[in-house]
Motif scaffolding. Structure first.
Motif, PDB file in Angstrom:
ATOM      1  N   TRP A  86       0.792  -1.228   0.000  1.00 27.42           N
ATOM      2  CA  TRP A  86       0.000   0.000   0.000  1.00 27.42           C
ATOM      3  C   TRP A  86       0.829   1.286   0.000  1.00 27.42           C
ATOM      4  O   TRP A  86       0.431   2.272  -0.599  1.00 27.42           O
ATOM      5  CB  TRP A  86      -1.004   0.016   1.168  1.00 27.42           C
ATOM      6  CG  TRP A  86      -2.273  -0.662   0.757  1.00 27.42           C
ATOM      7  CD1 TRP A  86      -2.709  -1.905   1.139  1.00 27.42           C
ATOM      8  CD2 TRP A  86      -3.259  -0.159  -0.154  1.00 27.42           C
ATOM      9  NE1 TRP A  86      -3.896  -2.195   0.520  1.00 27.42           N
ATOM     10  CE2 TRP A  86      -4.277  -1.151  -0.270  1.00 27.42           C
ATOM     11  CE3 TRP A  86      -3.411   1.023  -0.884  1.00 27.42           C
ATOM     12  CZ2 TRP A  86      -5.397  -0.988  -1.081  1.00 27.42           C
ATOM     13  CZ3 TRP A  86      -4.542   1.177  -1.682  1.00 27.42           C
ATOM     14  CH2 TRP A  86      -5.505   0.188  -1.780  1.00 27.42           C
ATOM     15  N   ASP A  87       1.957   1.265   0.686  1.00 30.11           N
ATOM     16  CA  ASP A  87       2.687   2.530   0.750  1.00 30.11           C
ATOM     17  C   ASP A  87       3.563   2.754  -0.485  1.00 30.11           C
ATOM     18  O   ASP A  87       4.172   3.813  -0.640  1.00 30.11           O
ATOM     19  CB  ASP A  87       3.517   2.629   2.045  1.00 30.11           C
ATOM     20  CG  ASP A  87       4.735   1.723   2.009  1.00 30.11           C
ATOM     21  OD1 ASP A  87       4.889   0.967   1.041  1.00 30.11           O
ATOM     22  OD2 ASP A  87       5.533   1.786   2.950  1.00 30.11           O
ATOM     23  N   ASN A  89       6.293   2.098  -1.171  1.00 28.66           N
ATOM     24  CA  ASN A  89       7.730   2.226  -0.916  1.00 28.66           C
ATOM     25  C   ASN A  89       8.392   0.857  -0.744  1.00 28.66           C
ATOM     26  O   ASN A  89       9.585   0.711  -0.875  1.00 28.66           O
ATOM     27  CB  ASN A  89       7.991   3.045   0.354  1.00 28.66           C
ATOM     28  CG  ASN A  89       7.682   4.510   0.144  1.00 28.66           C
ATOM     29  OD1 ASN A  89       8.007   5.070  -0.892  1.00 28.66           O
ATOM     30  ND2 ASN A  89       7.024   5.113   1.112  1.00 28.66           N
ATOM     31  N   GLU A 204      10.449   9.092  -2.109  1.00 29.46           N
ATOM     32  CA  GLU A 204       9.527  10.223  -1.984  1.00 29.46           C
ATOM     33  C   GLU A 204      10.157  11.454  -1.329  1.00 29.46           C
ATOM     34  O   GLU A 204       9.518  12.509  -1.259  1.00 29.46           O
ATOM     35  CB  GLU A 204       8.293   9.812  -1.176  1.00 29.46           C
ATOM     36  CG  GLU A 204       8.641   9.433   0.254  1.00 29.46           C
ATOM     37  CD  GLU A 204       7.431   9.258   1.169  1.00 29.46           C
ATOM     38  OE1 GLU A 204       6.387   9.853   0.901  1.00 29.46           O
ATOM     39  OE2 GLU A 204       7.568   8.511   2.158  1.00 29.46           O
ATOM     40  N   HIS A 205      11.402  11.311  -0.823  1.00 29.75           N
ATOM     41  CA  HIS A 205      12.066  12.464  -0.191  1.00 29.75           C
ATOM     42  C   HIS A 205      13.103  13.119  -1.090  1.00 29.75           C
ATOM     43  O   HIS A 205      13.895  13.933  -0.622  1.00 29.75           O
ATOM     44  CB  HIS A 205      12.729  12.035   1.124  1.00 29.75           C
ATOM     45  CG  HIS A 205      11.770  11.448   2.108  1.00 29.75           C
ATOM     46  ND1 HIS A 205      10.695  12.153   2.596  1.00 29.75           N
ATOM     47  CD2 HIS A 205      11.704  10.230   2.681  1.00 29.75           C
ATOM     48  CE1 HIS A 205      10.023  11.378   3.438  1.00 29.75           C
ATOM     49  NE2 HIS A 205      10.608  10.211   3.499  1.00 29.75           N
ATOM     50  N   ALA A 219      14.507  18.131  -4.175  1.00 29.36           N
ATOM     51  CA  ALA A 219      13.206  17.685  -3.683  1.00 29.36           C
ATOM     52  C   ALA A 219      12.625  16.630  -4.621  1.00 29.36           C
ATOM     53  O   ALA A 219      13.082  16.466  -5.748  1.00 29.36           O
ATOM     54  CB  ALA A 219      12.257  18.872  -3.597  1.00 29.36           C
ATOM     55  N   ALA A 220      11.636  15.899  -4.144  1.00 24.56           N
ATOM     56  CA  ALA A 220      10.888  14.993  -5.007  1.00 24.56           C
ATOM     57  C   ALA A 220       9.611  15.702  -5.442  1.00 24.56           C
ATOM     58  O   ALA A 220       9.088  16.541  -4.706  1.00 24.56           O
ATOM     59  CB  ALA A 220      10.547  13.710  -4.276  1.00 24.56           C
ATOM     60  N   PRO A 222       5.831  16.332  -5.862  1.00 26.67           N
ATOM     61  CA  PRO A 222       4.722  15.898  -4.995  1.00 26.67           C
ATOM     62  C   PRO A 222       3.588  15.201  -5.752  1.00 26.67           C
ATOM     63  O   PRO A 222       2.551  15.789  -6.013  1.00 26.67           O
ATOM     64  CB  PRO A 222       4.236  17.215  -4.369  1.00 26.67           C
ATOM     65  CG  PRO A 222       4.586  18.264  -5.371  1.00 26.67           C
ATOM     66  CD  PRO A 222       5.848  17.798  -6.049  1.00 26.67           C
ATOM     67  N   LEU A 223       3.799  13.947  -6.115  1.00 26.72           N
ATOM     68  CA  LEU A 223       2.775  13.178  -6.815  1.00 26.72           C
ATOM     69  C   LEU A 223       1.734  12.665  -5.833  1.00 26.72           C
ATOM     70  O   LEU A 223       2.087  12.095  -4.803  1.00 26.72           O
ATOM     71  CB  LEU A 223       3.412  11.984  -7.508  1.00 26.72           C
ATOM     72  CG  LEU A 223       4.275  12.279  -8.721  1.00 26.72           C
ATOM     73  CD1 LEU A 223       5.081  11.040  -9.092  1.00 26.72           C
ATOM     74  CD2 LEU A 223       3.418  12.743  -9.888  1.00 26.72           C
ATOM     75  N   GLU A 224       0.490  12.812  -6.178  1.00 22.33           N
ATOM     76  CA  GLU A 224      -0.561  12.268  -5.303  1.00 22.33           C
ATOM     77  C   GLU A 224      -0.755  10.771  -5.551  1.00 22.33           C
ATOM     78  O   GLU A 224      -1.085  10.026  -4.653  1.00 22.33           O
ATOM     79  CB  GLU A 224      -1.880  13.004  -5.531  1.00 22.33           C
ATOM     80  CG  GLU A 224      -1.839  14.428  -5.012  1.00 22.33           C
ATOM     81  CD  GLU A 224      -3.155  14.842  -4.383  1.00 22.33           C
ATOM     82  OE1 GLU A 224      -4.069  14.017  -4.255  1.00 22.33           O
ATOM     83  OE2 GLU A 224      -3.249  16.025  -4.030  1.00 22.33           O
ATOM     84  N   ASP A 225      -0.570  10.359  -6.784  1.00 20.91           N
ATOM     85  CA  ASP A 225      -0.785   8.949  -7.108  1.00 20.91           C
ATOM     86  C   ASP A 225       0.408   8.366  -7.839  1.00 20.91           C
ATOM     87  O   ASP A 225       0.859   8.920  -8.841  1.00 20.91           O
ATOM     88  CB  ASP A 225      -2.031   8.788  -7.984  1.00 20.91           C
ATOM     89  CG  ASP A 225      -3.287   8.910  -7.156  1.00 20.91           C
ATOM     90  OD1 ASP A 225      -3.450   8.085  -6.245  1.00 20.91           O
ATOM     91  OD2 ASP A 225      -4.076   9.836  -7.406  1.00 20.91           O
TER      92      ASP A 225
ATOM     93  N   THR B 181      -0.961   7.066   3.371  1.00 19.42           N
ATOM     94  CA  THR B 181       0.493   6.889   3.388  1.00 19.42           C
ATOM     95  C   THR B 181       1.177   7.983   2.574  1.00 19.42           C
ATOM     96  O   THR B 181       2.307   8.357   2.857  1.00 19.42           O
ATOM     97  CB  THR B 181       0.905   5.513   2.835  1.00 19.42           C
ATOM     98  OG1 THR B 181       0.361   5.368   1.534  1.00 19.42           O
ATOM     99  CG2 THR B 181       0.419   4.406   3.730  1.00 19.42           C
ATOM    100  N   ILE B 184       1.650  13.777   0.443  1.00 17.72           N
ATOM    101  CA  ILE B 184       1.012  14.808  -0.384  1.00 17.72           C
ATOM    102  C   ILE B 184      -0.504  14.780  -0.179  1.00 17.72           C
ATOM    103  O   ILE B 184      -1.147  15.817   0.032  1.00 17.72           O
ATOM    104  CB  ILE B 184       1.365  14.575  -1.872  1.00 17.72           C
ATOM    105  CG1 ILE B 184       2.890  14.546  -2.069  1.00 17.72           C
ATOM    106  CG2 ILE B 184       0.709  15.615  -2.758  1.00 17.72           C
ATOM    107  CD1 ILE B 184       3.615  15.780  -1.601  1.00 17.72           C
TER     108      ILE B 184
END
Lengths: 305, 305
Positions: A86-87, A89, A204-205, A219-220, A222-225, B181, B184
């Motif tokens: 789910w995450d 990562n 994501e960082h 920076a990464a 900022p994607l929501e999906d 998670t 954003i």
């Protein structure tokens, strides 16, 4: 200037909490070569089996990627299957079939030997070194790696590091390679192992870039999906190498590397928006430049008054 | 403009892999008030016992912090003891003694009621709301919180969020509060709970600032050695609030908030260099401005040619 990309080429089956797709174009060299092709000419070195879909070959050709170094062997193409949780990562490898990749030796066509920019995408460090053995004096060599090689081929990796200008790896790999939990210390230590520049990817960082007396924090986006993180790191590396090669005039500077890292981040941020390399198919340079500006805006703040 | 800071004031015992120190000045309000005092006048609201060292009181006074709102009760000061592990990102609370803090009700001196900037440092959301009940119309209200309140006082926290302009919390808290998670998505969701602005702190990865149609990604300063992370988040919040109050002209803008977040990050990066508030004692505005410039340099890259 063109860039030589060597790495794996495979067929992936990817499962995410919302979707599952099979027989996708994958492999470190596929992502890296397509990433680099947004900026410059690419020479691809890798191996596929005789089952490798013509469709994928056509896509490489459409990206104007030189395929003289693409070996087609009897047998099946390398296959990887993984599942994201789910995450997004963490992922679990469900299966790996090496197939024709098992006995792959990257043999360079004669015409490739004097390529000035080299991206050793993620494969065994011994094979990465073997590529360098066949080259004259490249101007800038970038290597990517993964935790597996730190664990089972550390000596080979350390030998390789003395020969490259830049290492790209992710945060947990940087910690594992150095035994340091601080990424700042890890970056400095890896530079002492050989590469003048180190890029530590933090998912994501964003990422950190280390050079002598230079440091850059990118920076990464900022994607929501995120639909499929597979190949994000390889695409990043491809973007970095491709941009540097396209801007080659004299020495590679930290200023160019900063921009290269942003371009790599831009491409990676697009790539994860769809499965496999699907998003790359519709991407154009206007999209790339638009998002580059967004990176600028989102990390901008005023200097002191 | 001055800023009112309310929160905990305590005596900490902190153990790290390399050192251990007892009876240190601690508590969310101590860090936040001192952080804010680098930029503007501070009014401190909190409680201590009659065992609270005069030394610490003198330090607040030296920082020109108004102590009319500091209650001194019969009994012992709030005490916390914790241990950091090798990565300095995780800590274990060894003991918490609420003491006089157990029955603390933040009662504002009459003169504090019309303060324009308010920082509700980390305490129970019910107490944070109680402070707002005693105020006229503050111009900008910032709240900090922690996982404990999300777990045991979520309703109180949600009620508070409708009344504040900005929420500061860390990444795991943002995920816990929203069940998302993706940071954003979490940032956007928290904005829908009330605060127009949300800052998500990511420790060694910097922080993210969310506003309407605005997003800012702030890097973390690349420290090689962190001696005591205690209070980093509170110092950050203090710096943000103090800078905003010092620049008050008209509405708070996203541009000001970007700078405020960088100043908060600068102060926090200094604070972790020594135990407790020790580093703050020797810090001056030249140091702060120097490091602000370093943040600029390390996140700077060229626009497209």
């Amino acid at each position: 200037m063109s860039v030589l990309v060597v790495g794996s080429i495979g067929l992936d089956t990817v499962k995410t909490p919302l979707d599952e797709k099979a027989d996708l174009l994958g492999g470190s060299a596929s992502y890296a070569a397509v990433g680099a092709s947004f900026f410059t000419d690419v020479k691809l070195v890798g191996v596929v089996g005789d089952d490798f879909p013509q469709d994928h070959v056509d896509y490489f050709k459409q990206r104007k990627i030189d395929l003289e170094g693409l070996q087609v062997e009897q047998g099946k193409t390398f296959r990887w299957s993984g599942e994201y949780h789910w995450d997004m990562n963490t992922r679990t490898t469900l299966s790996t079939e090496l197939n024709v990749f098992e006995h792959f030796t990257p043999t360079l066509p004669a015409a490739y030997g004097n390529t000035q920019y080299v991206l050793l995408a993620n494969i065994a460090p011994k094979l990465q070194s073997h590529v360098l053995d066949q080259m004259q004096r490249p101007k800038f060599i970038i290597a990517d790696t993964m935790n597996l090689w730190i664990e089972i081929a550390k000596e080979d990796l350390l030998a390789l590091l003395k020969r490259v200008d830049m290492l790209i790896l992710n945060d947990s790999e940087a910690r594992e390679l150095t035994g340091q939990t601080s990424l700042i210390k890890a970056g400095s230590l890896i530079r002492k192992m050989g590469p003048a520049y180190v890029a530590i990817k933090k998912g994501e960082h964003g990422c950190l870039l280390f050079g002598e007396n230079h440091f850059f924090s990118c920076a990464a986006y900022p994607l929501e999906d995120i639909h499929d993180p597979t190949g994000a790191g390889d695409t990043f590396a491809g973007g970095v190498a491709g941009y540097l090669a396209s801007r080659s005039t004299g020495e590679v500077t930290f200023d160019q590397l900063r921009k290269a890292v942003v371009y790599g981040s831009v491409l990676a941020s697009y790539n994860v928006e769809e499965f496999s390399l699907e998003r790359m198919r519709s991407l154009n340079m206007t999209d790339v430049e638009d998002r580059y500006q967004m990176f600028k805006i989102m990390s901008h703040f005023e200097v002191l008054e």
